[in-house]
Design a protein around this motif. Structure first.
Motif, PDB file in Angstrom:
ATOM      1  N   SER A 190       8.959 -43.726  -4.739  1.00 41.38           N
ATOM      2  CA  SER A 190       9.990 -44.033  -5.731  1.00 41.38           C
ATOM      3  C   SER A 190       9.487 -44.970  -6.819  1.00 41.38           C
ATOM      4  O   SER A 190       9.735 -44.748  -8.008  1.00 41.38           O
ATOM      5  CB  SER A 190      11.218 -44.648  -5.047  1.00 41.38           C
TER       6      SER A 190
ATOM      7  N   THR B 251       9.389 -43.914 -10.766  1.00 38.56           N
ATOM      8  CA  THR B 251      10.192 -44.602 -11.775  1.00 38.56           C
ATOM      9  C   THR B 251       9.303 -45.255 -12.835  1.00 38.56           C
ATOM     10  O   THR B 251       9.649 -45.279 -14.017  1.00 38.56           O
ATOM     11  CB  THR B 251      11.109 -45.656 -11.137  1.00 38.56           C
TER      12      THR B 251
ATOM     13  N   LEU C  92       8.299 -42.562 -15.358  1.00 37.40           N
ATOM     14  CA  LEU C  92       9.341 -41.935 -16.167  1.00 37.40           C
ATOM     15  C   LEU C  92       9.631 -42.697 -17.466  1.00 37.40           C
ATOM     16  O   LEU C  92       9.581 -42.140 -18.554  1.00 37.40           O
ATOM     17  CB  LEU C  92      10.625 -41.799 -15.348  1.00 37.40           C
TER      18      LEU C  92
ATOM     19  N   PRO D  27      13.366 -40.554  -6.231  1.00 39.65           N
ATOM     20  CA  PRO D  27      14.238 -41.716  -6.116  1.00 39.65           C
ATOM     21  C   PRO D  27      15.706 -41.290  -6.151  1.00 39.65           C
ATOM     22  O   PRO D  27      16.035 -40.221  -6.684  1.00 39.65           O
ATOM     23  CB  PRO D  27      13.877 -42.551  -7.355  1.00 39.65           C
TER      24      PRO D  27
ATOM     25  N   GLN E 162      18.876 -44.886  -9.095  1.00 31.32           N
ATOM     26  CA  GLN E 162      17.604 -45.453  -9.547  1.00 31.32           C
ATOM     27  C   GLN E 162      17.035 -44.667 -10.723  1.00 31.32           C
ATOM     28  O   GLN E 162      16.521 -45.247 -11.691  1.00 31.32           O
ATOM     29  CB  GLN E 162      16.610 -45.475  -8.382  1.00 31.32           C
ATOM     30  N   LEU E 163      17.133 -43.343 -10.662  1.00 32.86           N
ATOM     31  CA  LEU E 163      16.659 -42.517 -11.776  1.00 32.86           C
ATOM     32  C   LEU E 163      17.450 -42.806 -13.048  1.00 32.86           C
ATOM     33  O   LEU E 163      16.885 -42.917 -14.136  1.00 32.86           O
ATOM     34  CB  LEU E 163      16.773 -41.033 -11.420  1.00 32.86           C
TER      35      LEU E 163
ATOM     36  N   SER F  87      19.050 -45.533 -13.847  1.00 36.44           N
ATOM     37  CA  SER F  87      18.703 -46.869 -14.348  1.00 36.44           C
ATOM     38  C   SER F  87      17.356 -46.850 -15.071  1.00 36.44           C
ATOM     39  O   SER F  87      17.193 -47.436 -16.142  1.00 36.44           O
ATOM     40  CB  SER F  87      18.657 -47.858 -13.183  1.00 36.44           C
ATOM     41  N   THR F  88      16.398 -46.154 -14.501  1.00 35.31           N
ATOM     42  CA  THR F  88      15.062 -46.085 -15.097  1.00 35.31           C
ATOM     43  C   THR F  88      15.076 -45.350 -16.435  1.00 35.31           C
ATOM     44  O   THR F  88      14.450 -45.771 -17.406  1.00 35.31           O
ATOM     45  CB  THR F  88      14.093 -45.375 -14.139  1.00 35.31           C
ATOM     46  N   LEU F  89      15.801 -44.216 -16.458  1.00 38.98           N
ATOM     47  CA  LEU F  89      15.843 -43.397 -17.672  1.00 38.98           C
ATOM     48  C   LEU F  89      16.802 -43.954 -18.727  1.00 38.98           C
ATOM     49  O   LEU F  89      16.771 -43.525 -19.884  1.00 38.98           O
ATOM     50  CB  LEU F  89      16.261 -41.970 -17.310  1.00 38.98           C
TER      51      LEU F  89
END
Length: 245
Positions: free
Chosen positions: A9, A13, A16, A48, A52-53, A55-57
């Protein structure tokens, strides 16, 4: 059931990064696809969680959820309720789905698709002339015979026509080329199925396919490419007319 690789994960992240505010779902999916086809992830890698995805993106969870749903339909990922989302194949295995996704979310310019199909079919004919085995010639001959017998039944004729081209692609012996052609043909199929309107057009197509077959049977690569170029010119003209508003 295969064992899944260790959790990656943090690595995913980090790779990305954030997207601009207001990014549409298609771009979320595209960013995920870029990562999946980079060759850095193994088949079966667990992604992930959606939160979480997102938040990252820098996008909403709904955008991530919709993107993953679309990628699942295309066979890119496997969503398992209560377990997570997993990458289904390696980079090379995902190629056909990637091509299909890229064309489907892009602007489907029929003229450009016809040009691409023409070039691919001509190259396939050239390869097939140098590589066709006896079994390939038998398949091509059978499809051609069914085209001749299907002149009065244009639906049967269209199926035999497609079978001829599929047999030709198989004879070319290049799986990646087959995948490319499959994607392009699928986007044009709605027009191809009704592009031949009468017996006269069907007979022209039969003559053109016959010329391709004879060149391949003779192992003449230049003649095969030339015959297919002739066929693609008339076929593309019919398809373009069918696709015109």
């Amino acid at each position: 059931m295969p064992a899944y690789p260790d959790d990656r994960s943090a690595e995913i992240t980090a790779a990305l990064g954030a997207l601009p505010s207001g990014t549409p779902v298609s771009e979320v999916a595209r960013r995920l696809m870029d990562l999946f086809t980079s060759g850095d992830l193994e088949a079966g890698t667990r992604l992930p969680p959606e939160r979480q995805l997102a938040s990252t993106l820098g996008v909403g969870r709904s955008a991530v959820r919709e993107a993953l749903a679309a990628l699942e339909i295309l066979g890119i990922v496997d969503v398992r309720p209560g377990s997570g989302t997993y990458l289904r194949g390696t980079a090379s295995e995902l190629l056909p789905q990637t091509l299909r996704w890229g064309l489907l979310i892009g602007s489907k310019n029929t003229a450009e698709l016809l040009e691409l199909r023409s070039g691919l079919e001509i190259y396939v004919a050239r390869l097939a002339a140098g590589r066709a085995a006896a079994s390939d010639l038998s398949s091509l001959s059978g499809s051609l015979a069914r085209m001749r017998s299907g002149v009065s039944d244009l639906k049967s004729f269209a199926r035999a026509d497609l079978d001829f081209h599929n047999a030709l692609a198989t004879a070319a012996g290049n799986d990646t080329l087959v995948d490319l052609l499959h994607v392009v043909r699928s986007l044009l199929q709605v027009y191809a199925d009704r592009a031949v309107h009468d017996d006269a057009e069907a007979r022209i197509a039969i003559d053109e396919h016959g010329a391709v077959f004879r060149a391949i049977e003779a192992g003449d690569e230049d003649a095969a490419a030339s015959a297919m170029a002739t066929h693609m010119a008339t076929a593309s003209q019919r398809l373009a007319a069918e696709a015109a508003p």
